[in-house]
Scaffold this motif. Structure first.
Motif, PDB file in Angstrom:
ATOM      1  N   LYS A 199      37.570  74.678  29.312  1.00  0.00           N
ATOM      2  CA  LYS A 199      38.062  73.623  30.110  1.00  0.00           C
ATOM      3  C   LYS A 199      38.288  72.443  29.172  1.00  0.00           C
ATOM      4  CE  LYS A 199      36.719  72.659  34.027  1.00  0.00           C
ATOM      5  NZ  LYS A 199      36.081  72.663  35.442  1.00  0.00           N
ATOM      6  N   ALA A 200      36.900  72.456  28.544  1.00  0.00           N
ATOM      7  CA  ALA A 200      36.941  71.010  27.512  1.00  0.00           C
ATOM      8  C   ALA A 200      37.838  70.957  26.637  1.00  0.00           C
ATOM      9  CB  ALA A 200      35.350  71.077  27.093  1.00  0.00           C
ATOM     10  N   ARG A 201      38.363  72.199  26.150  1.00  0.00           N
ATOM     11  CA  ARG A 201      39.295  72.360  24.966  1.00  0.00           C
ATOM     12  C   ARG A 201      40.940  72.730  25.500  1.00  0.00           C
ATOM     13  NH1 ARG A 201      37.029  76.645  21.253  1.00  0.00           N
ATOM     14  NH2 ARG A 201      35.778  77.320  23.106  1.00  0.00           N
ATOM     15  N   GLY A 202      40.869  72.118  26.955  1.00  0.00           N
ATOM     16  CA  GLY A 202      42.481  72.104  27.304  1.00  0.00           C
ATOM     17  C   GLY A 202      42.848  73.260  27.820  1.00  0.00           C
ATOM     18  N   TYR A 203      42.039  74.433  28.195  1.00  0.00           N
ATOM     19  CA  TYR A 203      42.422  75.404  28.895  1.00  0.00           C
ATOM     20  C   TYR A 203      42.753  75.282  30.216  1.00  0.00           C
ATOM     21  CZ  TYR A 203      42.981  80.337  30.450  1.00  0.00           C
ATOM     22  OH  TYR A 203      43.530  81.422  30.732  1.00  0.00           O
ATOM     23  N   LEU A 205      46.052  73.754  30.764  1.00  0.00           N
ATOM     24  CA  LEU A 205      47.107  73.148  30.640  1.00  0.00           C
ATOM     25  C   LEU A 205      48.508  73.412  30.638  1.00  0.00           C
ATOM     26  CD1 LEU A 205      45.883  70.351  28.122  1.00  0.00           C
ATOM     27  CD2 LEU A 205      45.956  70.025  30.564  1.00  0.00           C
TER      28      LEU A 205
END
Lengths: 291, 577
Positions: A199-203, A205
């Motif tokens: 999530k922290a790396r934008g999963y 979006l």
């Protein structure tokens, strides 16, 4: 390795074009050609000579298939001898041979496919069309060895802390159960942190793309076109009963205008891999001698 | 320009009695390197997680956080994902993909970057971070240091403006940690990324920092430059114990002027001290006598005693290995080769050495988990093979593994502790033993937690309690100080001292030279499959010029024989007297 530069999708298409026709027709030439091709390929690419065990197992499997068919199948006209009052027929023996060749050939081709098309390459193929599945498979492939390693570490540590007692079965069993349940907890915990990191790396979006290190090059396009053309011809021959073959009651191969071209094309497909490997090896030696 | 503004931030976890953070206010300017310090459990992680919108914990929050002028509530999730990167403690639990290049591309894929752009960016990152040689490897095959570098590279592919790091080196050995931090510094310096890092290893990190924030029990107690730390240290702030050796020495000597951080600065300071006193020649002699007076004499006495008796009585050794060979696979390399070592009863033996030198393997052999294929091992005079299965783990040896998580098998820390006690003892007595042991290590408050809810340092503590409850005659510790703050290290030292009084033998495998210097009786160096250079601690560290403690390097030729800050201080005092 000459196969490193071929796109994974083309590789998979190639292996399927070799294996499928060999299985779906009874024509004895097909498995024989497939077997010859794969043996040549193995001779050229296998890094180490096969272990004695492997050869013994393969031979046993071959013999088992050859022998079982005439023992249980008594169709066919040409009787060779009688066993327990049952006829052992030539047709049944030949059919067994054909089946054995087919099984061994497919096994060996699968072995080659496994070596050339690694898990990572399968993912590259999947990723284009099924990105979610590909990601799932990739993380699963990471998790399995990780779990095994964690389990082993936990077991060792608990052994050193006396969880398993002095070897009585009940303690061993309950200790094993405890370690297993903790391993489950660990994997849940691990899943939570991994998903946080995702999530922290934008999963999640919108508009996710997929990336692959394999590029579909001109050479791949040419190879794939040739392969599709060859497949079309072989499949037409198959559909047109040009490659049909009956073992019972007597050996009888059907023949028409497509039989010879069909067999020849299949032979070329099968031989393509060893030829390609041999050619690249020659070329390489040539270049090296010039350096 | 202010990149991050935090105002009156107060945060309370659900069901918690008191807030985890109280009234925290600070700003971070773009392009700065800020170190966040404080004891374990002071709220560092909470603060960092709150700054990353996606990972913000649930709870009651008041006050405001602004990133680049925008309030967090209205911050676009795409901006937050790409411009704020976060790195956590455990290298393993942040990796998603099976193969390195997939991991590098992961974040870019999520943001919907085009393939050709991904290709360039991934190539750029792999080259910058030196990942090329393992670009096609499976992530499970990487070492811990490589994994953490991969995590950093993977976050950097999005070129974030703010990088949050939550003790990223806690699980790494010192060499890997050093590599990681120097890569981080390079990223900060060359790419201008703003860094906010929580870290225990002040020795390495302070020279890089522009600014220091100190959290104490959820409140910000210090916010200023590294120099402003000096005042706090001078007043004996609890942070002192974690400061670099030079700074500790500066405080212990009560020196005026700037606080030194590096070995060179420390040496200069010491030189100044010497110059202002008697002639160097005389001081040297004085210093030597002072040291022999000053050293913890119990330890040295014990050593000389054991050394005397060593030749006479072989039954005095707790573990003795002779010419041991071990390998993990039949066709593999020997991990231990002609390895002989003798551990005396009642001593604390520290085994040092690089990665892959066989330290942990040796420990596992003594714990009976692994079996050597040649050579002989004796524990308390009895052959290792002669012990029945499980007998060894029942009161003879107990092992604290490298990963403290391995120790727990139940959902509650206290249950695990009780499980470790002897079953023959009545329940009330067991409870009492558990309570006393936990108290000794200051771990009582952890009893009712789930082991996986604890922080790395707390897990280590709770695991040690369980291992001690096994009441071993020979305690085996594998990296007991990994990821611990300075305060807990002191507690650990006190426990080791107590164990010595109870004449428990301790064998520690560690990378932590300072820890070995203050606690060990004898030290051995694991190298090339064997144990070489087994010497009493003082001899070992003073004879080495490179592989030695920072204090010893500062003392250098001025005070030969001093290996800790305290000993240098004693020496200086002796000289002044």
């Amino acid at each position: 390795m000459a196969y490193e530069r071929i796109h994974p999708a083309v590789l998979v298409a190639y292996f399927l074009s070799v294996m499928i026709p060999a299985v779906f027709t009874l024509h004895p030439m097909m498995p024989l050609m497939a077997l010859a091709g794969v043996v040549l390929l193995l001779l050229l690419t296998e890094p180490a000579p096969p272990r004695v065990r492997t050869i013994i197992w393969m031979s046993l499997l071959f013999l088992a298939v050859v022998i079982t068919n005439p023992l249980f199948n008594h169709r066919g006209r040409t009787e060779l001898f009688f066993l327990n009052g049952h006829a052992i027929t030539l047709e049944a023996v030949l059919f067994g041979l054909r089946n054995a060749a087919c099984v061994i050939a497919v096994l060996l081709w699968c072995h080659c496919m496994n070596r050339f098309v690694t898990g990572e390459k399968w993912l590259a193929i999947l990723g284009r069309h099924l990105p979610k599945t590909a990601l799932l498979v990739s993380s699963a492939m990471r998790l399995v060895p990780l779990l095994r390693k964690r389990g082993e570490e936990m077991r060792k540590s608990q052994q050193a802390l006396g969880l398993y007692g002095d070897g009585d079965a009940m303690r061993q069993l309950s200790g094993g159960a405890k370690v297993f349940s903790m391993l489950v907890t660990w994997s849940l915990d691990h899943a939570v942190s991994v998903s946080a990191s995702m999530k922290a790396r934008g999963y999640g979006l919108r508009g996710r793309t997929t990336y692959s290190v394999y590029r579909f090059r001109r050479e791949d396009a040419i190879l794939l076109t040739l392969l599709i053309a060859a497949d079309a011809l072989v499949l037409t021959a198959l559909a047109g009963k040009a490659l049909s073959f009956d073992f019972y009651p007597v050996l009888n191969g059907s023949r028409n205008a497509l039989t010879v071209p069909g067999l020849m094309t299949y032979g070329l497909v099968v031989l393509f891999a060893p030829i390609w490997e041999g050619r690249n090896r020659l070329l390489w030696n040539c270049y090296r001698s010039k350096i | 320009m202010e990149l991050l503004q935090v105002e009156n931030l107060t945060f309370t976890y659900p069901d918690a009695k008191k807030p985890a953070l109280t009234d925290v206010t600070y700003t971070v300017r773009e392009g700065t390197f800020t170190v966040l310090c404080g004891a374990s459990g002071c709220g560092k992680s909470t603060l960092l997680h709150l700054l990353k919108k996606e990972l913000a914990p649930f709870g009651k929050k008041s006050g405001s956080i602004r990133f680049d002028g925008t309030d967090y509530e209205s911050l676009d999730s795409r901006v937050s994902a790409s411009q704020i990167g976060i790195l956590m403690q455990d290298p393993d639990s942040q990796i998603v993909a099976d193969v390195v290049w997939q991991e590098l591309a992961f974040a870019l894929e999520n943001l919907g970057t085009e393939r050709s752009v991904i290709r360039t960016r991934v190539a750029e990152m792999a080259t910058y971070f030196g990942i090329e040689s393992w670009y096609h490897k499976r992530t499970g095959e990487l070492s811990g240091g490589q994994k953490q570098l991969l995590n950093l590279a993977s976050v950097m592919t999005l070129s974030p403006r703010l990088l949050l790091l939550d003790e990223p080196t806690a699980q790494l050995d010192p060499i890997a940690a050093g590599n990681f931090l120097s890569m981080l510094e390079r990223v900060h310096r060359e790419l201008g990324v703003t860094v906010l890092i929580a870290e225990h290893r002040l020795e390495d990190i302070l020279p890089m920092a522009d600014r220091v924030l100190v959290l104490t029990d959820g409140a910000l107690t210090l916010d200023g430059t590294v120099d402003s730390l000096a005042d706090a240290v001078r007043e004996g702030h609890p942070l002192l114990a974690g400061m670099p050796a030079a700074a500790r020495l500066w405080k212990l000597l009560g020196m005026p002027g700037d606080m030194p951080l590096s070995v060179t600065e420390g040496r200069e300071m010491l030189r100044a001290v010497c110059a202002s006193n008697v002639t160097p020649k005389a001081s040297l002699n004085n210093a030597e006598t002072a040291i022999s007076k000053a050293t913890p004499d119990t330890a040295d006495a014990a050593v000389s005693e054991t050394r005397k008796s060593k030749s006479a009585d072989s039954a005095e050794s707790a573990a003795s290995l002779s010419e041991v060979y071990f390998r993990y696979e039949r066709n593999g390399k020997d991990v231990l080769r002609d390895c002989s070592v003798d551990i005396q009863k009642g001593e604390h033996f520290c085994l040092l050495g690089g990665n892959g030198s066989g330290k942990t393997t040796l420990l596992h052999i003594i714990a009976g988990i692994l079996r050597p294929y040649a050579g002989s091992c004796r524990l308390f005079g009895k052959k290792l093979a002669a012990y029945r299965s499980g007998e060894l783990a029942n009161g003879i040896t107990a092992l604290l593994p490298q990963n403290p998580k391995d120790v727990f098998v139940t959902e509650c820390v206290k249950e695990d502790w009780l499980l470790a006690c002897k079953t023959t003892v009545p329940e009330a007595e067991r409870e009492e033993t558990v309570r006393r042991t936990a108290e000794m290590l200051g771990a009582t408050h952890l009893a009712d937690c789930h082991p996986y809810d604890l922080s790395g340092g707390e897990q280590q503590k709770a695991a040690l309690v369980k291992v001690l409850l096994r009441k071993p005659k020979l305690l085996l510790l594998d990296e007991p100080t990994k990821g611990l703050d300075a305060r807990y290290k002191e507690e650990l030292l006190a426990v080791l001292k107590k164990l010595k009084d109870e004449s428990v033998t301790v064998l520690t495998v560690t990378h932590d030279l300072d820890f070995a210097a203050v606690s060990a009786d004898r030290v051995g160096l694991c190298f090339d499959g064997g144990v070489t250079a087994v010497k009493p601690t003082h001899e070992f560290f003073t004879e080495n010029s490179f592989y030695t403690t920072a204090a010893c390097r500062i003392a250098g030729k001025m005070f030969p024989g001093a290996i800790t800050c305290e000993e240098i201080v004693e020496a200086v005092k002796g000289e002044q007297a």
